[in-house]
Write a protein that holds these residues in place. Sequence first.
Motif, PDB file in Angstrom:
ATOM      1  N   GLU A 123       0.646  -1.271  -0.038  1.00  0.00           N
ATOM      2  CA  GLU A 123      -0.171   0.259   0.021  1.00  0.00           C
ATOM      3  C   GLU A 123       0.940   1.253  -0.114  1.00  0.00           C
ATOM      4  OE1 GLU A 123      -3.785   1.149   2.759  1.00  0.00           O
ATOM      5  OE2 GLU A 123      -1.863   1.096   3.691  1.00  0.00           O
ATOM      6  N   VAL A 124       0.421   2.023  -0.972  1.00  0.00           N
ATOM      7  CA  VAL A 124       1.316   3.449  -0.965  1.00  0.00           C
ATOM      8  C   VAL A 124       0.406   4.555  -0.530  1.00  0.00           C
ATOM      9  CG1 VAL A 124       2.453   5.005  -2.590  1.00  0.00           C
ATOM     10  CG2 VAL A 124       2.767   2.635  -2.919  1.00  0.00           C
ATOM     11  N   ILE A 125       1.027   5.460   0.559  1.00  0.00           N
ATOM     12  CA  ILE A 125       0.384   6.407   1.068  1.00  0.00           C
ATOM     13  C   ILE A 125       0.968   7.667   0.767  1.00  0.00           C
ATOM     14  CG2 ILE A 125      -0.839   7.571   3.095  1.00  0.00           C
ATOM     15  CD1 ILE A 125      -0.686   4.559   4.147  1.00  0.00           C
TER      16      ILE A 125
ATOM     17  N   ILE B 258      -0.417  -6.390   5.041  1.00  0.00           N
ATOM     18  CA  ILE B 258      -0.464  -5.313   4.308  1.00  0.00           C
ATOM     19  C   ILE B 258       1.069  -4.515   4.773  1.00  0.00           C
ATOM     20  CG2 ILE B 258      -1.104  -2.958   3.819  1.00  0.00           C
ATOM     21  CD1 ILE B 258      -3.904  -3.763   4.602  1.00  0.00           C
TER      22      ILE B 258
ATOM     23  N   SER C  28       2.993  -1.025   3.971  1.00  0.00           N
ATOM     24  CA  SER C  28       2.705   0.014   3.484  1.00  0.00           C
ATOM     25  C   SER C  28       3.915   1.064   3.409  1.00  0.00           C
ATOM     26  CB  SER C  28       1.700   0.926   4.369  1.00  0.00           C
ATOM     27  OG  SER C  28       2.199   1.182   5.648  1.00  0.00           O
TER      28      SER C  28
ATOM     29  N   LYS D 144       4.776   5.057   3.012  1.00  0.00           N
ATOM     30  CA  LYS D 144       4.291   6.228   3.365  1.00  0.00           C
ATOM     31  C   LYS D 144       5.331   7.565   3.041  1.00  0.00           C
ATOM     32  CE  LYS D 144       1.623   9.310   6.453  1.00  0.00           C
ATOM     33  NZ  LYS D 144       0.912   9.491   7.878  1.00  0.00           N
TER      34      LYS D 144
ATOM     35  N   ASN E 119       6.343   0.425   6.733  1.00  0.00           N
ATOM     36  CA  ASN E 119       5.320  -0.075   7.899  1.00  0.00           C
ATOM     37  C   ASN E 119       5.074  -1.576   7.511  1.00  0.00           C
ATOM     38  OD1 ASN E 119       2.689  -0.746   9.160  1.00  0.00           O
ATOM     39  ND2 ASN E 119       3.700   0.291  10.645  1.00  0.00           N
ATOM     40  N   ASP E 120       5.125  -2.353   8.485  1.00  0.00           N
ATOM     41  CA  ASP E 120       4.550  -3.732   8.050  1.00  0.00           C
ATOM     42  C   ASP E 120       4.023  -4.355   9.221  1.00  0.00           C
ATOM     43  OD1 ASP E 120       6.577  -5.407  10.054  1.00  0.00           O
ATOM     44  OD2 ASP E 120       8.096  -4.779   8.845  1.00  0.00           O
TER      45      ASP E 120
ATOM     46  N   SER F   7       8.052  -0.250  12.148  1.00  0.00           N
ATOM     47  CA  SER F   7       8.002   1.096  11.204  1.00  0.00           C
ATOM     48  C   SER F   7       9.315   1.624  11.233  1.00  0.00           C
ATOM     49  CB  SER F   7       6.939   1.926  11.570  1.00  0.00           C
ATOM     50  OG  SER F   7       5.679   1.576  11.678  1.00  0.00           O
TER      51      SER F   7
END
Length: 600
Positions: free
Chosen positions: A478-480, A515, A517, A519, A532-533, A593
Amino acid sequence: MRFFLISLTLFVHFSNNVLADSWQQAKADKKAELDLLWFTSRPFVQHNAKQELIGLEYELIETFGEYLQQKHQIELKLNWIKDKSFNNILTNINSSSKPNKFGVSAFSITEERKQQVKFTNSYLPDISVLVSSQGTPIVRDLEQVNELMNNMVAVTIKGTTYEKHLLQIKEELQMNYEIRYIDSDENLLDHISKSDHMFGFIDLPIYLIWIKNGRDLTRQNFFTIRGIGYGFILPQSSDWDIPFNEFLADENYKTKISSIISKYLGNELYQFIDSSYDREQLGTYILTKEKEIQLALIKNANLKLEEEKTYKRILLLGIGVVLLFLAVIMYLFYNNQKTTKLIIAQKDQIEIQQKDIRQKNEQLMNRNAQLLALNEDKNNLVNILAHDLRSPLNNILGLSGIMINESEKLSDDQKDYLDKIGVTANRMNQMITKILNPSTLENNNKEILKEEVNIDQLVEDLVSRYRPAAINKDIEIEVIKPLNNLTLETDHMLLFLVLENLLSNAVKFSPADTIVSLKVDKKESHIIFEVNDQGPGFTEEDKQLIFQRFQKLSAEPTGNESSTGLGLSIVKKYVKDLGGKVWLESEVGQGSSFFVSLNA
């Protein structure tokens, strides 16, 4: 009336003889006195054979008195008071309510001592080295440190930074060596040199003077500590640091101050110490200086040998003259016998000196062995670079495998895979060109090539490379990005390698159906990347080792992937090269993170 006049006269006389004890009062009265508490600390302050005070700190204080006379027309009286010990000076200055007390005994400036006393500015860099008995092996890793030092005795002086350093490594490395204390006026290096199982910290200038005098100890390059510097101590309420700091900064006195320090350390050693403080490779720089000193000693020994050979030739010529007279008189024969014995003694002395030269050559070989050890460190850099190449190589292999498993006719996706293979192969070529550059390997640093990096494109490229590996493990990436069109002036490749390592680890250590991510956000003047995992997280013990090389932590890859323990140490190094910082936030069982902050 007469009694009143006498009393007034005595009062005025008494008042005129009271010397100021604060700087503010001294400026008004034009005279003052300082109480200087000292204890023997060679070559900073000590008695000579005539019981006269000497030392570089003694002469600095005397020169400070000259400065006050010339600059402010203040007559300064100096009261040199020998205290019981180094530690007692600290106690007396800390508890004193008199502002005119100085502590003079080579005090290293530390944050802990600043809570007790006030320091003047530093007049000399403070570098401490750890030395051990002659012949002690030189350690190269923590395992060797524990194996060697647990069987040795540490020697130090109570209340000094030497003691603090010993206690610190004893606690941090969980070692159980014995610490033996000596009086502060004793020579710590004498104690270490007289035994084959002792070690301790000592100031770099004292150590260099020791080896320059032809004596030898083993310096452990593993432990070289930069301090804030040397200064004089005063009570917290004192204002005498103001004129003394002005004295140290005065351009007219800087040359005189340098001459005083050079007088006791030698100009060569003083210039070396003054220029080595900010060196990045401090241990290597000191090792080079040790070799120079050793070579100079060997050269001096050779010159002395040549002088003795010349003297021998003169003696032989004299003997020839004596032999001519032997044919005439028996008395001269007796003198010839006496001269022959003298020649034999000279020969024995020369043989002893030749043996000493051979020993010096052996010491030089040991120094060369230390340089080989430094070369091993350079080889470690190559290992790190090999690790960096592994991730793009895995991408190539993964995409090739997908292509092989598809039908013979290439679809649009397969063509896309081939394009990605080409991009990845090109990336590998850039990495080899940049990282394995000969100048990089020789200088042990990276060339930072700053360019404008499109963050959106960087993230898209990065995620596209690891999405196939994530899909194979049923992991969603996931990309934020709260902000679009972010750009950053930095080294594109190093930043890519940093984020690639973090994303690769997140996928590697995450279980299925989780997920990962990535960010990207901008806060004030920094761009912050967060990976983050939902993996196993890190223990407190892991957090202490996380950014060290070759560290195998408690977590295991979830897909039987390999792990060398190098990735996060590479991240730490590259982020430092980019001028940023990296940190971890994690709890066991709650994922982790990783944050990378760079100047925007």
